[in-house]
Design a protein around this motif. Sequence first.
Motif, PDB file in Angstrom:
ATOM      1  N   TYR A  31      85.956  94.689  61.059  1.00  0.00           N
ATOM      2  CA  TYR A  31      86.546  96.807  60.758  1.00  0.00           C
ATOM      3  C   TYR A  31      87.611  97.263  61.366  1.00  0.00           C
ATOM      4  CZ  TYR A  31      86.149 101.305  60.145  1.00  0.00           C
ATOM      5  OH  TYR A  31      87.167 102.674  59.677  1.00  0.00           O
ATOM      6  N   TYR A  32      87.812  96.912  62.393  1.00  0.00           N
ATOM      7  CA  TYR A  32      89.476  97.124  63.126  1.00  0.00           C
ATOM      8  C   TYR A  32      90.249  96.206  62.688  1.00  0.00           C
ATOM      9  CZ  TYR A  32      85.448  99.597  66.066  1.00  0.00           C
ATOM     10  OH  TYR A  32      83.770  99.923  66.058  1.00  0.00           O
ATOM     11  N   VAL A  33      91.644  97.137  63.612  1.00  0.00           N
ATOM     12  CA  VAL A  33      92.652  96.024  63.528  1.00  0.00           C
ATOM     13  C   VAL A  33      92.398  95.287  64.716  1.00  0.00           C
ATOM     14  CG1 VAL A  33      94.952  96.410  63.468  1.00  0.00           C
ATOM     15  CG2 VAL A  33      93.873  97.637  62.056  1.00  0.00           C
ATOM     16  N   ILE A  34      92.248  94.144  65.283  1.00  0.00           N
ATOM     17  CA  ILE A  34      92.065  93.358  66.646  1.00  0.00           C
ATOM     18  C   ILE A  34      93.744  93.589  66.764  1.00  0.00           C
ATOM     19  CG2 ILE A  34      91.482  91.378  68.121  1.00  0.00           C
ATOM     20  CD1 ILE A  34      89.552  93.765  66.916  1.00  0.00           C
ATOM     21  N   GLY A  35      94.685  93.716  68.197  1.00  0.00           N
ATOM     22  CA  GLY A  35      95.352  93.081  67.563  1.00  0.00           C
ATOM     23  C   GLY A  35      95.367  91.388  69.506  1.00  0.00           C
ATOM     24  N   TRP A  36      97.027  91.088  69.449  1.00  0.00           N
ATOM     25  CA  TRP A  36      97.004  90.582  70.665  1.00  0.00           C
ATOM     26  C   TRP A  36      98.046  90.666  71.585  1.00  0.00           C
ATOM     27  CZ3 TRP A  36      93.483  87.146  73.217  1.00  0.00           C
ATOM     28  CH2 TRP A  36      92.678  86.470  72.881  1.00  0.00           C
ATOM     29  N   PHE A  37      98.507  91.286  72.360  1.00  0.00           N
ATOM     30  CA  PHE A  37      99.314  91.422  73.160  1.00  0.00           C
ATOM     31  C   PHE A  37      99.259  90.473  74.702  1.00  0.00           C
ATOM     32  CE2 PHE A  37     100.217  95.483  70.577  1.00  0.00           C
ATOM     33  CZ  PHE A  37      98.747  95.778  70.346  1.00  0.00           C
ATOM     34  N   VAL A  54      88.739  91.716  57.806  1.00  0.00           N
ATOM     35  CA  VAL A  54      87.513  92.628  56.462  1.00  0.00           C
ATOM     36  C   VAL A  54      88.756  92.155  55.154  1.00  0.00           C
ATOM     37  CG1 VAL A  54      88.502  94.748  56.642  1.00  0.00           C
ATOM     38  CG2 VAL A  54      86.419  93.751  55.317  1.00  0.00           C
ATOM     39  N   VAL A  55      90.007  91.988  55.160  1.00  0.00           N
ATOM     40  CA  VAL A  55      91.081  92.283  54.225  1.00  0.00           C
ATOM     41  C   VAL A  55      92.248  90.885  54.069  1.00  0.00           C
ATOM     42  CG1 VAL A  55      91.459  94.534  53.891  1.00  0.00           C
ATOM     43  CG2 VAL A  55      92.553  93.937  55.286  1.00  0.00           C
ATOM     44  N   GLY A  56      92.128  90.939  55.064  1.00  0.00           N
ATOM     45  CA  GLY A  56      92.428  89.276  55.494  1.00  0.00           C
ATOM     46  C   GLY A  56      93.688  89.493  55.684  1.00  0.00           C
ATOM     47  N   SER A  57      94.509  90.293  56.407  1.00  0.00           N
ATOM     48  CA  SER A  57      95.966  90.446  56.658  1.00  0.00           C
ATOM     49  C   SER A  57      95.869  90.054  57.949  1.00  0.00           C
ATOM     50  CB  SER A  57      96.504  92.122  56.082  1.00  0.00           C
ATOM     51  OG  SER A  57      95.791  92.428  54.558  1.00  0.00           O
ATOM     52  N   SER A  58      97.364  89.524  58.239  1.00  0.00           N
ATOM     53  CA  SER A  58      97.678  89.122  59.691  1.00  0.00           C
ATOM     54  C   SER A  58      99.498  89.482  59.929  1.00  0.00           C
ATOM     55  CB  SER A  58      98.048  88.056  59.987  1.00  0.00           C
ATOM     56  OG  SER A  58      98.427  87.098  59.396  1.00  0.00           O
ATOM     57  N   THR A 105     101.208 100.308  58.568  1.00  0.00           N
ATOM     58  CA  THR A 105     101.179  98.414  58.612  1.00  0.00           C
ATOM     59  C   THR A 105     100.926  97.857  59.702  1.00  0.00           C
ATOM     60  OG1 THR A 105     104.186  98.386  59.010  1.00  0.00           O
ATOM     61  CG2 THR A 105     102.963  98.363  56.876  1.00  0.00           C
ATOM     62  N   LEU A 106     100.424  96.778  59.739  1.00  0.00           N
ATOM     63  CA  LEU A 106      99.965  95.774  60.888  1.00  0.00           C
ATOM     64  C   LEU A 106     100.709  96.219  61.744  1.00  0.00           C
ATOM     65  CD1 LEU A 106      97.209  93.080  59.410  1.00  0.00           C
ATOM     66  CD2 LEU A 106      96.860  95.267  60.260  1.00  0.00           C
ATOM     67  N   GLU A 107     102.349  95.356  60.941  1.00  0.00           N
ATOM     68  CA  GLU A 107     103.777  95.461  61.944  1.00  0.00           C
ATOM     69  C   GLU A 107     103.654  96.529  63.188  1.00  0.00           C
ATOM     70  OE1 GLU A 107     107.160  94.500  59.692  1.00  0.00           O
ATOM     71  OE2 GLU A 107     108.796  94.614  62.066  1.00  0.00           O
ATOM     72  N   THR A 108     103.894  97.787  62.165  1.00  0.00           N
ATOM     73  CA  THR A 108     104.218  98.932  62.973  1.00  0.00           C
ATOM     74  C   THR A 108     102.801  99.106  63.696  1.00  0.00           C
ATOM     75  OG1 THR A 108     105.173 100.125  60.993  1.00  0.00           O
ATOM     76  CG2 THR A 108     103.975 101.264  62.579  1.00  0.00           C
ATOM     77  N   MET A 109     101.674  98.986  63.138  1.00  0.00           N
ATOM     78  CA  MET A 109     100.371  99.052  64.586  1.00  0.00           C
ATOM     79  C   MET A 109     100.908  98.159  65.547  1.00  0.00           C
ATOM     80  SD  MET A 109      96.511  99.825  62.054  1.00  0.00           S
ATOM     81  CE  MET A 109      96.447  99.802  63.894  1.00  0.00           C
TER      82      MET A 109
END
Length: 129
Positions: A31-37, A54-58, A105-109
Motif C-alpha cells: 500500500y505504501y510508497v517504499i523508498g530506497w535511499f 500495489v499499482v506497479g509503479s517505480s 509522482t514517485l520521482e518527486t517523492m
Amino acid sequence: QVQLVESGGGLVQPGGSLRLSCTGSGFSLGYYVIGWFRQAPGKGREGVSCVRLVVGSSYYTDSVKGRFTVSSDNAEDAVNLQMNNLVPEDTGVYYCAAAAPSTSTLETMCRDTSLFYSWGPGTQVTVSS
C-alpha cells in the motif's frame, strides 16, 4: 506504525552484485510508497528508487537505471533491491523508508526525504577492490 529493517549489505568488488531486503513488521508494504535511499560519507541522503507495489509503479535515479531493480515477495512483506554491476560510487549506507501515497509522482517523492516517516536503521554497502 510501519517498522522497517534493511538487510543484505556487505563488501563487494566493482562489477559485483548485492541484494538488499526491506522487511516490514507484519504489514503489507504494497500500500505504501517504499523508498530506497543511500548516504555516502560526507554527503546527503539520496533517493535511489521509489516504488508503489500495489499499482506497479517505480522510479529509479539516473545513476542506477539498468543496474538496480526493486521487487517484492508474493506476500508483499518485503521489498528487495537487486543491485548489479556495482561501482565504487554506489558505496554508502542504504536505507528503506515508507511514505503514504500521494498525488505527487514517485520521482518527486523520492527527492524529498521529509515525506518518509518510517526509516530502517540502514545497511552498509561497500564497493571496493
